[in-house]
Design a protein around this motif. Structure first.
Motif, PDB file in Angstrom:
ATOM      1  N   MET A   1       0.858  -1.186   0.000  1.00  0.00           N
ATOM      2  CA  MET A   1       0.000   0.000   0.000  1.00  0.00           C
ATOM      3  C   MET A   1       0.888   1.227   0.000  1.00  0.00           C
ATOM      4  N   LEU A  99      -5.898   2.558   0.286  1.00  0.00           N
ATOM      5  CA  LEU A  99      -6.608   1.540   1.056  1.00  0.00           C
ATOM      6  C   LEU A  99      -7.786   1.031   0.236  1.00  0.00           C
ATOM      7  N   ASP A 100      -8.148  -0.224   0.446  1.00  0.00           N
ATOM      8  CA  ASP A 100      -9.290  -0.796  -0.255  1.00  0.00           C
ATOM      9  C   ASP A 100     -10.592  -0.181   0.245  1.00  0.00           C
ATOM     10  N   SER A 101     -11.595  -0.164  -0.617  1.00  0.00           N
ATOM     11  CA  SER A 101     -12.915   0.321  -0.230  1.00  0.00           C
ATOM     12  C   SER A 101     -13.495  -0.562   0.868  1.00  0.00           C
ATOM     13  N   GLU A 102     -14.173   0.069   1.811  1.00  0.00           N
ATOM     14  CA  GLU A 102     -14.823  -0.620   2.933  1.00  0.00           C
ATOM     15  C   GLU A 102     -13.863  -1.589   3.624  1.00  0.00           C
ATOM     16  N   SER A 103     -12.673  -1.071   3.954  1.00  0.00           N
ATOM     17  CA  SER A 103     -11.634  -1.917   4.538  1.00  0.00           C
ATOM     18  C   SER A 103     -11.296  -1.583   5.982  1.00  0.00           C
ATOM     19  N   THR A 104     -11.937  -0.548   6.542  1.00  0.00           N
ATOM     20  CA  THR A 104     -11.599  -0.163   7.913  1.00  0.00           C
ATOM     21  C   THR A 104     -12.847   0.188   8.706  1.00  0.00           C
ATOM     22  N   GLU A 125     -12.889  10.238   0.327  1.00  0.00           N
ATOM     23  CA  GLU A 125     -12.040   9.062   0.395  1.00  0.00           C
ATOM     24  C   GLU A 125     -12.249   8.296   1.706  1.00  0.00           C
ATOM     25  N   ARG A 128     -15.273   6.277   1.430  1.00  0.00           N
ATOM     26  CA  ARG A 128     -15.026   5.106   0.576  1.00  0.00           C
ATOM     27  C   ARG A 128     -14.400   3.952   1.353  1.00  0.00           C
ATOM     28  N   VAL A 129     -13.422   4.255   2.216  1.00  0.00           N
ATOM     29  CA  VAL A 129     -12.691   3.173   2.889  1.00  0.00           C
ATOM     30  C   VAL A 129     -13.389   2.683   4.155  1.00  0.00           C
ATOM     31  N   LYS A 131     -16.174   0.932   6.422  1.00  0.00           N
ATOM     32  CA  LYS A 131     -17.214  -0.070   6.322  1.00  0.00           C
ATOM     33  C   LYS A 131     -18.543   0.558   6.760  1.00  0.00           C
TER      34      LYS A 131
END
Length: 202
Positions: A1, A99-104, A125, A128-129, A131
């Motif tokens: 990343m 960072l991936d979408s819906e990753s945190t 942004e 987006r990331v 959850k």
């Protein structure tokens, strides 16, 4: 990343933090763990992974009780200080989070949003990331207060491109980004928490 293009924090601000990294924690107040915990508690999901965006040396991340804490910052030297605290680190731009979408589960931006050149883009942004049910906790300084006005002048005097927001302005920005905002207080330093809606909620 990884991300090598840094646009959301001005080059001047990043250069300042690179120069100040070794001494930053000496002159900066410690993060208020209780206030951060109160903001994180607004989430509608368990908090296991927290990303401290524009987190510098990791002061906020260190004060958070979570299984996984990641410090994301554009300053290489500030991240080197975070490494000394044993924190996971990602070098990146707040307007293009690597960072991936819906990753945190949660994002914290503590005393740093005013250094982000495009706050609206950065908030998009964050949404987006996150959850669904995740929370953004922003700690900021109110430019409408006497101390806030002095802070604005001081940062501009040393060449920073800081842009500050009142609690009402920031709450509106979080709502526009798709979060449900809650303002903790409206003094010189204040906190706004914004929860990402889950499917079926309004």
């Amino acid at each position: 990343m990884s991300n090598t293009g840094f646009h959301s924090t001005s080059a001047g601000d990043v250069a300042y933090f690179d120069r100040a990294a070794r001494f930053y924690d000496i002159f900066s107040p410690t993060s208020d763990a209780d206030i951060l915990a109160e903001g994180l508690a607004q989430a509608d999901r368990p908090i296991e992974r927290v990303v401290d965006v524009a987190g510098g040396t990791g002061r906020a991340a260190k004060a958070i009780d979570a299984e996984e804490r990641i410090v994301l910052d554009a300053s290489k030297k500030m991240l080197a200080q975070a490494r000394g605290r044993g924190l996971a680190r990602v070098r990146g731009d707040a307007s293009r989070l690597p960072l991936d979408s819906e990753s945190t589960d949660a994002v914290v931006i503590s005393d740093a949003l005013h250094h982000v050149g495009d706050a609206e883009e950065s908030l998009a942004e964050v949404v987006r990331v996150l959850k669904p049910g995740g929370v953004l906790v922003v700690r900021e300084f109110n430019p409408a207060t006497i101390r806030g006005k002095l802070l604005v002048r001081g940062e501009h005097a040393i060449g920073m491109n800081s842009v500050f927001f009142t609690p009402e302005e920031l709450a509106r920005m979080l709502a526009d980004a798709g979060l449900v905002p809650r303002v903790r207080n409206r003094g010189f330093d204040y906190t706004v928490a914004g929860v990402k809606r889950t499917s079926g909620t309004t």
